[in-house]
Design a protein around this motif. Structure first.
Motif, short mmCIF file in Angstrom:
data_model
loop_
_atom_site.label_atom_id
_atom_site.label_comp_id
_atom_site.label_asym_id
_atom_site.label_seq_id
_atom_site.Cartn_x
_atom_site.Cartn_y
_atom_site.Cartn_z
N GLN A 1 37.02 30.18 -20.59
CA GLN A 1 36.49 31.51 -20.31
C GLN A 1 37.09 32.56 -21.25
O GLN A 1 36.40 33.48 -21.68
N SER A 2 38.35 32.38 -21.55
CA SER A 2 39.02 33.33 -22.44
C SER A 2 38.41 33.29 -23.85
O SER A 2 38.20 34.34 -24.48
N VAL A 3 38.09 32.10 -24.34
CA VAL A 3 37.45 32.00 -25.66
C VAL A 3 36.03 32.57 -25.60
O VAL A 3 35.63 33.39 -26.43
N SER B 1 30.62 37.27 -28.82
CA SER B 1 29.29 37.58 -28.30
C SER B 1 28.33 36.40 -28.41
O SER B 1 27.49 36.21 -27.54
N ASP B 2 28.47 35.58 -29.47
CA ASP B 2 27.52 34.46 -29.57
C ASP B 2 27.85 33.40 -28.52
O ASP B 2 26.95 32.67 -28.06
N LEU B 3 29.11 33.31 -28.11
CA LEU B 3 29.45 32.36 -27.04
C LEU B 3 28.97 32.89 -25.68
O LEU B 3 28.52 32.12 -24.83
N ARG B 4 29.07 34.20 -25.50
CA ARG B 4 28.56 34.76 -24.24
C ARG B 4 27.05 34.54 -24.14
O ARG B 4 26.51 34.25 -23.08
N GLU B 5 26.38 34.65 -25.29
CA GLU B 5 24.94 34.42 -25.33
C GLU B 5 24.63 32.96 -24.95
O GLU B 5 23.74 32.68 -24.14
N ARG B 6 25.40 32.05 -25.51
CA ARG B 6 25.21 30.63 -25.18
C ARG B 6 25.50 30.37 -23.70
O ARG B 6 24.83 29.58 -23.04
N GLU B 7 26.49 31.08 -23.17
CA GLU B 7 26.83 30.94 -21.75
C GLU B 7 25.65 31.37 -20.86
O GLU B 7 25.37 30.73 -19.84
N LEU B 8 24.98 32.44 -21.28
CA LEU B 8 23.80 32.87 -20.51
C LEU B 8 22.73 31.80 -20.51
O LEU B 8 22.06 31.57 -19.51
N LEU B 9 22.57 31.15 -21.66
CA LEU B 9 21.58 30.08 -21.75
C LEU B 9 21.94 28.94 -20.81
O LEU B 9 21.09 28.38 -20.12
N LYS B 10 23.23 28.59 -20.77
CA LYS B 10 23.68 27.51 -19.89
C LYS B 10 23.49 27.91 -18.43
O LYS B 10 23.09 27.09 -17.61
N HIS B 11 23.78 29.17 -18.13
CA HIS B 11 23.58 29.66 -16.77
C HIS B 11 22.10 29.56 -16.39
O HIS B 11 21.75 29.11 -15.30
#
Lengths: 190, 190
Positions: free
Chosen positions: B106-108, B113-123
């Motif tokens: 979560q810290s990484v 921002s591109d990882l947060r974007e990928r996280e949204l996709l996973k969600h």
């Protein structure tokens, strides 16, 4: 061409959609979009950070309208009433003259996984704006997040119905109908 | 190193987190991650399409567990009861030995921002899996989408509480508690 020419973002979007329709999203450059719009590449980049962003031209003002309408809703408004007011205000940007452009944007976005990913980010920005504005009104979590998610679902559902083939109903009507259905559904989840 | 070595994905994740912690996400290459894990770059790419994906190693089995548990819930289970069973089953993958890794991931992610974007996709993939499984059970939309969004919010909320500093409660307990709070909140939206 004046730097302050109004509707620059919309002209760029229209030019982009024309070119994407002619040659496909992947093969069109920012320089070509700017040229088709009668603008410079420099102007493009004053408005959008990359080619993807031009497809989401209307999202930033949308977040602002949603948040401001929630902030300005009567003190006695319930979370869903505030969301309903926000969606209705946002719907003004979706006049019938924009329906065909909405269809074209959706057609490009749904064909590219990186655009779908960006769309999710934009959706999260809209729901985040609504949740934040509800919290400012004193709505505690998780009610604020939940109401905002419901607002986001209503918005997406309404949008997809609005651009569906043969659809001729107003966006405001479709989005409110979707919200009503979602609120009714909360009672059926058990 | 056998091609069939178990836990390859987790070894790669552990190696990646070590390196990201030492030198930052941006400066670490896939080759270095593979080397630290005692594996080849080729093996890395058999498991993950890019460096970002290693951070979301557990998401695919998670979607499967959620969907299968919803499919296998008793016929009489309500949408929320099916979601609750799914979240409880998924929680088994989040033992206390994984909490620290969850924090590191979560810290990484939250710093890029591109990882947060990928996280949204996973969600969105997780909620999509839940919504699809509910529809298969005959739950109509928008109830299926709404129940899945509530499940997704419960999952995220439970996860963030689980990795919070000083947290020592079980993931299953936190995610069920978050779900209960969300269900209670549906009655307050008005």
């Amino acid at each position: 061409m004046s730097r302050w020419e109004p509707n620059t973002r919309e002209r760029l979007l229209d030019a982009a959609l024309d070119l994407f329709g002619e040659r496909g999203y992947d093969d069109v450059t920012v320089a070509e979009i700017a040229e088709r719009a009668g603008l410079t590449k420099r102007t493009f980049f004053r408005h959008f950070s990359d080619k993807r962003e031009v497809l989401f031209a209307g999202q930033e003002p949308l977040s602002r309208i949603l948040a401001e309408t929630i902030a300005g809703a009567p003190a006695a408004a319930t979370p869903i009433e505030a969301i309903a007011a926000a969606l209705t205000a946002a719907a003004e940007a979706f006049g019938p003259e924009r329906r065909e452009r909405g269809r074209q944007v959706q057609s490009v976005v749904s064909g590219h996984s990186d655009l779908r990913e960006r769309e999710l980010l934009k959706h999260a920005t809209l729901t985040g704006a609504m949740a934040g504005a509800l919290r400012e009104r004193g709505v505690a979590d998780p009610a604020a997040s939940l109401a905002a998610e419901i607002g986001g679902l209503a918005f997406s559902t309404g949008f997809h119905r609005w651009i569906a083939p043969g659809s001729d109903r107003a966006f405001a009507e479709l989005v409110r109908e979707a919200l009503d259905e979602l609120v009714a559904a909360t009672a059926t989840l058990g």
